[in-house]
Write a protein that holds these residues in place. Structure first.
Motif, PDB file in Angstrom:
ATOM      1  N   THR A 152       0.825  -1.211   0.000  1.00  0.00           N
ATOM      2  CA  THR A 152       0.000   0.000   0.000  1.00  0.00           C
ATOM      3  C   THR A 152       0.858   1.259   0.000  1.00  0.00           C
ATOM      4  N   VAL A 153       1.901   1.248   0.791  1.00  0.00           N
ATOM      5  CA  VAL A 153       2.788   2.417   0.850  1.00  0.00           C
ATOM      6  C   VAL A 153       3.480   2.625  -0.495  1.00  0.00           C
ATOM      7  N   LEU A 154       3.964   1.551  -1.098  1.00  0.00           N
ATOM      8  CA  LEU A 154       4.661   1.690  -2.379  1.00  0.00           C
ATOM      9  C   LEU A 154       3.717   2.144  -3.488  1.00  0.00           C
ATOM     10  N   VAL A 155       2.499   1.607  -3.511  1.00  0.00           N
ATOM     11  CA  VAL A 155       1.537   2.019  -4.528  1.00  0.00           C
ATOM     12  C   VAL A 155       1.142   3.476  -4.340  1.00  0.00           C
ATOM     13  N   SER A 156       0.991   3.913  -3.095  1.00  0.00           N
ATOM     14  CA  SER A 156       0.629   5.315  -2.870  1.00  0.00           C
ATOM     15  C   SER A 156       1.764   6.251  -3.285  1.00  0.00           C
ATOM     16  N   LEU A 157       3.011   5.829  -3.048  1.00  0.00           N
ATOM     17  CA  LEU A 157       4.135   6.657  -3.507  1.00  0.00           C
ATOM     18  C   LEU A 157       4.173   6.730  -5.031  1.00  0.00           C
ATOM     19  N   LEU A 158       3.930   5.599  -5.700  1.00  0.00           N
ATOM     20  CA  LEU A 158       3.916   5.594  -7.158  1.00  0.00           C
ATOM     21  C   LEU A 158       2.778   6.462  -7.688  1.00  0.00           C
ATOM     22  N   LEU A 159       1.632   6.405  -7.033  1.00  0.00           N
ATOM     23  CA  LEU A 159       0.503   7.235  -7.443  1.00  0.00           C
ATOM     24  C   LEU A 159       0.810   8.718  -7.242  1.00  0.00           C
ATOM     25  N   ALA A 160       1.481   9.058  -6.154  1.00  0.00           N
ATOM     26  CA  ALA A 160       1.846  10.461  -5.922  1.00  0.00           C
ATOM     27  C   ALA A 160       2.799  10.961  -6.997  1.00  0.00           C
TER      28      ALA A 160
END
Length: 104
Positions: free
Chosen positions: A70-78
């Motif tokens: 979840t953290v990695l996907v949110s960083l990629l989305l940002a």
């Protein structure tokens, strides 16, 4: 005023006793008793997994994977949202500069 003041060493006060003289002692070698043989310890501790601990380990591992994902996907989305907004700003600025150049 600007000269350093060197402190003076105070004289010892009271009674000063001379250091005690240590007399050497003789050492007589004695017989040493052999150490009792100890049981060999296992190189690794034995870990027994019960079904409950296995389920707890699988659950904890799944939770860690989900949180890290979840953290990695949110960083990629940002990063994706930021790059898209920068691209839109670049297109708008380019069109403004081009329309301003045509008016002259």
């Amino acid at each position: 005023m600007f000269q350093p003041k060197i402190p003076t060493m105070p004289q010892p006060s009271g009674l000063v006793t001379p250091p005690a003289v240590v007399q050497p002692t003789t050492i007589t070698p004695g017989t040493h008793a052999p150490a009792p043989a100890a049981a060999p310890e296992p190189s690794r501790p034995v870990v027994q997994l019960t079904p409950g601990t296995a389920v707890a380990l699988v659950g904890a591992g799944t939770a860690v994977v989900l949180v890290v994902g979840t953290v990695l996907v949110s960083l990629l989305l940002a990063v994706a949202v930021t790059s898209a907004s920068v691209a839109v700003c670049a297109v708008v600025l380019r069109s403004l500069i081009a329309s301003n150049a045509k008016r002259r």
